[in-house]
Scaffold this motif. Sequence first.
Motif, PDB file in Angstrom:
ATOM      1  N   LYS A 160      12.813  10.839  20.559  1.00 24.53           N
ATOM      2  CA  LYS A 160      13.729  11.945  20.237  1.00 24.53           C
ATOM      3  C   LYS A 160      14.964  11.817  21.133  1.00 24.53           C
ATOM      4  N   PHE A 161      15.836  10.864  20.761  1.00 24.19           N
ATOM      5  CA  PHE A 161      16.913  10.437  21.661  1.00 24.19           C
ATOM      6  C   PHE A 161      17.997  11.496  21.852  1.00 24.19           C
TER       7      PHE A 161
ATOM      8  N   MET B 224      21.434   4.774  29.757  1.00 21.28           N
ATOM      9  CA  MET B 224      21.782   3.462  29.194  1.00 21.28           C
ATOM     10  C   MET B 224      20.849   3.100  28.042  1.00 21.28           C
ATOM     11  N   ARG B 225      19.572   3.324  28.226  1.00 27.69           N
ATOM     12  CA  ARG B 225      18.613   3.007  27.167  1.00 27.69           C
ATOM     13  C   ARG B 225      18.797   3.928  25.949  1.00 27.69           C
ATOM     14  N   THR B 226      19.110   5.187  26.226  1.00 30.43           N
ATOM     15  CA  THR B 226      19.320   6.144  25.128  1.00 30.43           C
ATOM     16  C   THR B 226      20.567   5.786  24.327  1.00 30.43           C
TER      17      THR B 226
ATOM     18  N   SER C 273      29.856   4.021  25.125  1.00 26.92           N
ATOM     19  CA  SER C 273      29.313   4.807  26.245  1.00 26.92           C
ATOM     20  C   SER C 273      28.367   3.965  27.081  1.00 26.92           C
ATOM     21  N   LEU C 274      27.581   3.098  26.415  1.00 26.28           N
ATOM     22  CA  LEU C 274      26.629   2.240  27.107  1.00 26.28           C
ATOM     23  C   LEU C 274      27.337   1.266  28.039  1.00 26.28           C
TER      24      LEU C 274
ATOM     25  N   SER D 234       9.225  -4.235  29.489  1.00 27.28           N
ATOM     26  CA  SER D 234       8.609  -4.104  28.160  1.00 27.28           C
ATOM     27  C   SER D 234       9.626  -3.627  27.129  1.00 27.28           C
ATOM     28  N   TRP D 235      10.464  -2.658  27.545  1.00 27.19           N
ATOM     29  CA  TRP D 235      11.479  -2.146  26.622  1.00 27.19           C
ATOM     30  C   TRP D 235      12.482  -3.229  26.261  1.00 27.19           C
ATOM     31  N   ILE D 236      12.924  -4.010  27.238  1.00 25.07           N
ATOM     32  CA  ILE D 236      13.896  -5.089  26.981  1.00 25.07           C
ATOM     33  C   ILE D 236      13.300  -6.122  26.033  1.00 25.07           C
TER      34      ILE D 236
END
Length: 481
Positions: free
Chosen positions: A362-363, A389-391, A400-401, A466-468
């Motif tokens: 739920k970003f 950054m991830r969001t 924005s990132l 893991s996310w990357i």
Amino acid sequence: MLGKKSIRLLKKFSKTEIDDLSDFISSPYFNKENKLIEFWSILKEYYPEFDKINYEMIFSKLYPNIKFTESRIRNLFSDLNLILDKFLSIRILQNNHIQSDLFLLESLLKYREYDIFKKKYSTAIELINENSVKDEFYYNNLLNLLNYKFTYLNATDSDFKETEKNISEINDTAIKHFLTIYLKNCQRILNKQRTFFNYSYTPEFFEIVKKIIEGNFKNFKNESYLLMYYYCVQLYLNYDEESYLKLKKTIFKNLKNFNRGDVTDTLIGLINYCRSRALAGEIEYYFKALDIYKMMSESEIWSEENLLRPTVYRGAASVAGLCNNFRWGEEFLKKFKNLQPLSQRESNFNLCMGRLKFDEGKFNEALEFLSKVEYLDSSYKYETDTLLMRTFYELNEFESLLSKIDSFKHWINNNETVISKRYREIFKKMVNCFYKLTKLKLNPDEYKLGQLRKVVEADKSLVNRSWILDKIKNIESVLFK
């Protein structure tokens, strides 16, 4: 406000403590200032709403027909501060029977009342041994008692064997006292060094201590408290399964006996180990960490006396999200929100809710919570910006990132005195991967993507690894479609 220090303290007193303070101030042994007694008799009527004090009215009652001057009220508060210091000290002493006995024994030795000393000493030894936890306070009190006994034995016609036994007990207790304090402090240092703050001190002499304990283990096998910190230090130094299991067994066996603050410290060591193993790819360790958090929550380890530290609060939210146990995570955050320091309560709650919402996918809700976080210290900056950054990546808000990536790099370079060298390197590797990942999302390149995957797969300590890897996989699925 006049008397700011006194008022801040008095607001925290219970009604019983206010009444006891009245008796204390009225006692001529502790206070011979009649004007202070008058001052307090008026001031206490404001309890607990000391913010409504009318200083001029108080002054007029104390000094009729004299023009109001702040200096006189200020002087009365100064006297009150001195009385409060005495009151707090004596109140603690009254509630600490062991310390009271120690002072009594010292006085009896001074006046050479050896018969009374002997009886009181036996009572004090029985009292101290009622404490099932042999922590640093236990050994400190026991050491003082044994030293008083040595003075008594030297001053009386004592048996040689009894003196010999007493000296042996003093040495044994002194060693255990030192080791308990030393190991506990080593744990604190090593725990701090696993954060990103720059603590330069490194524990010395641990190898010598290790040889003492392991070479004489029969003398320490029943010292559960000492061994708890010994295994905790071993865990922080080695991060091995053997130390983890020994520490876990020792803590769980003594969970109800040990001080809750000490238990929290060592359980966090277990959790950090689990998270490290999970980060290296053994995902089941996240669930082991969550089980420990659940046990801590259910055992009511946190209370008004043992407040919940903001870092522990954050850790629970993080692990709950990684285990997809969002319901438990949100319930935990709401249940323990008010046990955090007031100054960090709202920011930490919003940071943790942002983390949970991010993990739940739920970003937009995550952004809403994260936008309310104040950067109270460097840890808030790091954790919030990393989540942002991830969001931004998930929402395809690349402008924005990239802006956040650039500002984060500058922050790392400009905080060498705050962030440890180890964590500056960790952060640099993470943000560089974020930057390369973003560029590849915008302009996929098979070769560069393969190179990034090799780097990420090889570095099992990489934050958000893991996310990357998951994002790399998503780009690959588009590239090789």
